[in-house]
Scaffold this active site. Structure first.
Site, PDB file in Angstrom:
ATOM      1  N   ARG A 123       0.813  -1.223   0.000  1.00  0.00           N
ATOM      2  CA  ARG A 123       0.000   0.000   0.000  1.00  0.00           C
ATOM      3  C   ARG A 123       0.847   1.274   0.000  1.00  0.00           C
ATOM      4  O   ARG A 123       0.432   2.321   0.478  1.00  0.00           O
ATOM      5  CB  ARG A 123      -0.967   0.031   1.170  1.00  0.00           C
ATOM      6  CG  ARG A 123      -2.067  -0.984   0.979  1.00  0.00           C
ATOM      7  CD  ARG A 123      -3.218  -0.806   1.926  1.00  0.00           C
ATOM      8  NE  ARG A 123      -4.047  -1.987   1.824  1.00  0.00           N
ATOM      9  CZ  ARG A 123      -3.778  -3.126   2.448  1.00  0.00           C
ATOM     10  NH1 ARG A 123      -2.736  -3.219   3.252  1.00  0.00           N
ATOM     11  NH2 ARG A 123      -4.559  -4.156   2.285  1.00  0.00           N
ATOM     12  N   LYS A 145       1.917  11.532 -10.652  1.00  0.00           N
ATOM     13  CA  LYS A 145       1.100  10.669 -11.521  1.00  0.00           C
ATOM     14  C   LYS A 145       1.954   9.475 -11.912  1.00  0.00           C
ATOM     15  O   LYS A 145       3.053   9.634 -12.429  1.00  0.00           O
ATOM     16  CB  LYS A 145       0.675  11.421 -12.781  1.00  0.00           C
ATOM     17  CG  LYS A 145      -0.557  12.265 -12.617  1.00  0.00           C
ATOM     18  CD  LYS A 145      -1.091  12.637 -14.001  1.00  0.00           C
ATOM     19  CE  LYS A 145      -2.211  13.659 -13.885  1.00  0.00           C
ATOM     20  NZ  LYS A 145      -2.668  14.117 -15.209  1.00  0.00           N
ATOM     21  N   GLU A 187       8.179  19.947 -24.109  1.00  0.00           N
ATOM     22  CA  GLU A 187       7.440  20.171 -22.852  1.00  0.00           C
ATOM     23  C   GLU A 187       7.929  21.458 -22.161  1.00  0.00           C
ATOM     24  O   GLU A 187       7.138  22.180 -21.549  1.00  0.00           O
ATOM     25  CB  GLU A 187       7.604  18.973 -21.902  1.00  0.00           C
ATOM     26  CG  GLU A 187       7.131  17.631 -22.465  1.00  0.00           C
ATOM     27  CD  GLU A 187       5.615  17.432 -22.445  1.00  0.00           C
ATOM     28  OE1 GLU A 187       4.866  18.365 -22.123  1.00  0.00           O
ATOM     29  OE2 GLU A 187       5.185  16.299 -22.772  1.00  0.00           O
TER      30      GLU A 187
HETATM   31  N1  LIG Z   1       3.696  10.822 -14.985  1.00  0.00           N
HETATM   32  C1  LIG Z   1       3.590  11.920 -15.689  1.00  0.00           C
HETATM   33  O1  LIG Z   1       3.156  12.955 -15.213  1.00  0.00           O
HETATM   34  C2  LIG Z   1       4.051  11.892 -17.119  1.00  0.00           C
HETATM   35  C3  LIG Z   1       4.142  13.092 -17.827  1.00  0.00           C
HETATM   36  C4  LIG Z   1       4.639  13.032 -19.131  1.00  0.00           C
HETATM   37  C5  LIG Z   1       5.012  11.819 -19.689  1.00  0.00           C
HETATM   38  N2  LIG Z   1       4.894  10.673 -18.958  1.00  0.00           N
HETATM   39  C6  LIG Z   1       5.306   9.377 -19.507  1.00  0.00           C
HETATM   40  O2  LIG Z   1       6.716   9.433 -19.746  1.00  0.00           O
HETATM   41  C7  LIG Z   1       7.030   8.490 -20.761  1.00  0.00           C
HETATM   42  C8  LIG Z   1       8.020   9.113 -21.711  1.00  0.00           C
HETATM   43  O3  LIG Z   1       9.183   9.460 -21.005  1.00  0.00           O
HETATM   44  P1  LIG Z   1      10.591   9.640 -21.741  1.00  0.00           P
HETATM   45  O4  LIG Z   1      10.416  10.522 -22.907  1.00  0.00           O
HETATM   46  O5  LIG Z   1      11.564  10.001 -20.696  1.00  0.00           O
HETATM   47  O6  LIG Z   1      10.837   8.187 -22.368  1.00  0.00           O
HETATM   48  P2  LIG Z   1      11.714   6.914 -21.936  1.00  0.00           P
HETATM   49  O7  LIG Z   1      11.694   6.688 -20.500  1.00  0.00           O
HETATM   50  O8  LIG Z   1      11.271   5.820 -22.825  1.00  0.00           O
HETATM   51  O9  LIG Z   1      13.184   7.350 -22.362  1.00  0.00           O
HETATM   52  C9  LIG Z   1      13.470   7.591 -23.710  1.00  0.00           C
HETATM   53  C10 LIG Z   1      14.636   6.718 -24.219  1.00  0.00           C
HETATM   54  O10 LIG Z   1      15.856   7.254 -23.729  1.00  0.00           O
HETATM   55  C11 LIG Z   1      16.595   6.254 -23.035  1.00  0.00           C
HETATM   56  N3  LIG Z   1      17.332   6.981 -21.997  1.00  0.00           N
HETATM   57  C12 LIG Z   1      16.826   7.542 -20.885  1.00  0.00           C
HETATM   58  N4  LIG Z   1      17.762   8.244 -20.252  1.00  0.00           N
HETATM   59  C13 LIG Z   1      18.894   8.119 -20.969  1.00  0.00           C
HETATM   60  C14 LIG Z   1      20.201   8.664 -20.824  1.00  0.00           C
HETATM   61  N5  LIG Z   1      20.505   9.519 -19.854  1.00  0.00           N
HETATM   62  N6  LIG Z   1      21.129   8.306 -21.736  1.00  0.00           N
HETATM   63  C15 LIG Z   1      20.816   7.488 -22.780  1.00  0.00           C
HETATM   64  N7  LIG Z   1      19.589   6.987 -22.984  1.00  0.00           N
HETATM   65  C16 LIG Z   1      18.634   7.305 -22.085  1.00  0.00           C
HETATM   66  C17 LIG Z   1      15.562   5.288 -22.546  1.00  0.00           C
HETATM   67  O11 LIG Z   1      16.114   4.027 -22.313  1.00  0.00           O
HETATM   68  C18 LIG Z   1      14.587   5.279 -23.720  1.00  0.00           C
HETATM   69  O12 LIG Z   1      15.084   4.453 -24.743  1.00  0.00           O
HETATM   70  C19 LIG Z   1       5.727   8.081 -21.402  1.00  0.00           C
HETATM   71  O13 LIG Z   1       5.413   6.776 -21.008  1.00  0.00           O
HETATM   72  C20 LIG Z   1       4.703   9.069 -20.841  1.00  0.00           C
HETATM   73  O14 LIG Z   1       3.425   8.511 -20.707  1.00  0.00           O
HETATM   74  C21 LIG Z   1       4.424  10.682 -17.687  1.00  0.00           C
HETATM   75 ZN   LIG Z   2       3.488  15.457 -22.258  1.00  0.00          ZN
END
Ligand SMILES: NC(=O)c1ccc[n+]([C@@H]2O[C@H](COP(=O)([O-])OP(=O)(O)OC[C@H]3O[C@@H](n4cnc5c(N)ncnc54)[C@H](O)[C@@H]3O)[C@@H](O)[C@H]2O)c1
Ligand SMILES: [Zn+2]
Length: 383
Positions: A123, A145, A187
């Site tokens: 939990r 979130k 963003e």
């Molecule tokens: N919770 C929230 O409020 C919220 C808000 C916006 C987006 N999201 C979610 O976030 C996700 C997208 O996040 P993202 O764009 O970070 O994608 P991601 O986590 O898939 O990372 C993008 C790519 O970069 C690689 N990577 C990450 N850090 C690295 C680094 N320092 N060096 C080399 N490679 C690296 C990862 O392995 C992946 O292949 C989506 O699932 C989306 O729904 C959540």
């Molecule tokens: Zn977004």
């Protein structure tokens, strides 16, 4: 030179967000300062762990923390209940206790996944977000979130679970692929448009310095210029993150202004769906969505066309697209757009700018106008 941290303070949570170089090395001390003294369970992905995970584990162990890790495949497809279940198995068979801490080392995928596991196991146990993508630093790691995808739709299964700390170590951005970096800028630009004209101007001022291809490579740069750029990027990330922090502090559960963070996402999400997840990166889809939303606002006389153009130029300066890929079928995009998750009583709530740094929601955008803007935004340059 320690800058005061950003702080999320809501009725249910209170935590700091630290942004800067070399922060991962300070994690053990930060955990101790929060009185997090139980075992540490690190979740990361196959791209991030090999670069930063080993050193982090070694530091935690050296500081006396029992530390274990689990590495999930990189990419959006890991945000599913099968992986969640595997993580539960790992934690439960390893004997996780209520006083332990989960660490999410990676981008938004790892953050959302580890956050969901932390929010539901026993939990809820303590969570620390260690974002390594620009998108996660300015957006997803903040605000609590968490969640995973359902085969029928993205992010449908989730919970609110705030971290106890967000440590954004900007050094990790050096290895981020340029396209992922650009996706994150979308963003940051969004935050400028909806809430902070000064941030938008700052992003205009430093766009050449952050030319994404050069940021990814420190080759040929003097130590001094690397340090200067790291400092500038830290300041911009901090300011972009501050916009999200302020919106969350005022509206934790999206009853009011937090929805402004959805600017560009109505059409952006629809584009992700119709092109198939992974074709457009999230930030790329949002950039296109922002350009279309701004055009809608202009057609409704809410803003001047000069602002539409100014936003378009900034998006381009950060290597982001503003037109719809030619493979997209306009009618399908319209249908999916009108079924956005933010539909309220059957009407789409559009987030639209009214000036630089100010946005509002409108539920009375005529469907015909959306259709017209979509039709005129298909990329015709190819072929
Ligand atoms: N919770 C929230 O409020 C919220 C808000 C916006 C987006 N999201 C979610 O976030 C996700 C997208 O996040 P993202 O764009 O970070 O994608 P991601 O986590 O898939 O990372 C993008 C790519 O970069 C690689 N990577 C990450 N850090 C690295 C680094 N320092 N060096 C080399 N490679 C690296 C990862 O392995 C992946 O292949 C989506 O699932 C989306 O729904 C959540
Ligand atoms: Zn977004």
């Amino acid at each position: 030179m320690d800058i005061p941290p950003l702080s999320v303070t809501t009725p249910t949570a209170s935590y700091h967000i630290l942004v800067g170089p070399g922060l991962l090395a300070r994690l053990p001390a930060q955990l101790a300062a929060l009185d997090l003294r139980g075992a540490v369970w690190l979740i990361s992905d196959t791209n991030v762990y090999p670069r930063y995970g080993g050193a982090l584990m070694a530091q935690l162990r050296a500081a006396g923390y029992p530390t274990q890790c689990q590495i999930v495949p990189a990419g959006e497809t890991s945000k599913n209940l099968t992986i969640v279940s595997r993580l539960y198995d790992w934690l439960i068979s390893g004997g996780i206790e209520r006083r332990d801490t989960l660490l999410a080392l990676g981008g938004g995928v790892v953050g959302d996944l580890a956050g969901f596991v932390a929010g539901t196991i026993l939990r809820g146990v303590a969570l620390v977000q260690l974002p390594t993508t620009l998108l996660a630093m300015v957006d997803s790691a903040i605000g609590g979130k968490t969640g995973v995808n359902h085969p029928l739709s993205k992010n449908l299964i989730g919970t609110f679970h705030h971290p106890r700390l967000v440590l954004s170590d900007t050094d990790t951005l050096a290895s981020l692929p340029p396209r992922e970096l650009r996706s994150g800028w979308a963003e940051a630009i969004k935050h400028g448009v909806i809430r902070d004209a000064g941030l938008f101007e700052q992003l205009e001022g430093v766009s050449t310095e952050f030319d994404s291809s050069r940021f990814a490579s420190f080759d040929g740069m003097t130590t001094q210029s690397v340090a200067r750029r790291t400092q500038t990027i830290g300041a911009v990330i901090r300011r972009a993150a501050a916009v999200k922090v302020a919106l969350i502090n005022a509206d934790e559960h999206e009853a009011g202004d937090r929805i402004l963070l959805n600017y560009g996402h109505t059409i952006g999400h629809a584009l992700e769906v119709v092109t198939g997840y992974g074709t457009l990166l999230h930030g790329e889809a949002v950039a296109i969505g922002m350009h279309l939303a701004a055009q809608i606002a202009a057609r409704l006389d809410m803003i001047d066309t000069a602002l539409v153009e100014r936003q378009r130029l900034l998006l381009h300066a950060y290597g982001l697209p503003t037109s719809i890929p030619p493979t997209v079928e306009p009618a399908r995009l319209l249908t999916v757009t009108l079924h956005d998750k933010k539909v309220h009583a059957g009407r789409v709530r559009w987030v639209l700018p009214t000036a630089l740094g100010v946005a509002t929601t409108r539920a009375d955008v005529p469907e015909a106008l959306v259709r017209t803007i979509i039709a005129s935004s298909i990329d015709r340059s190819a072929g």
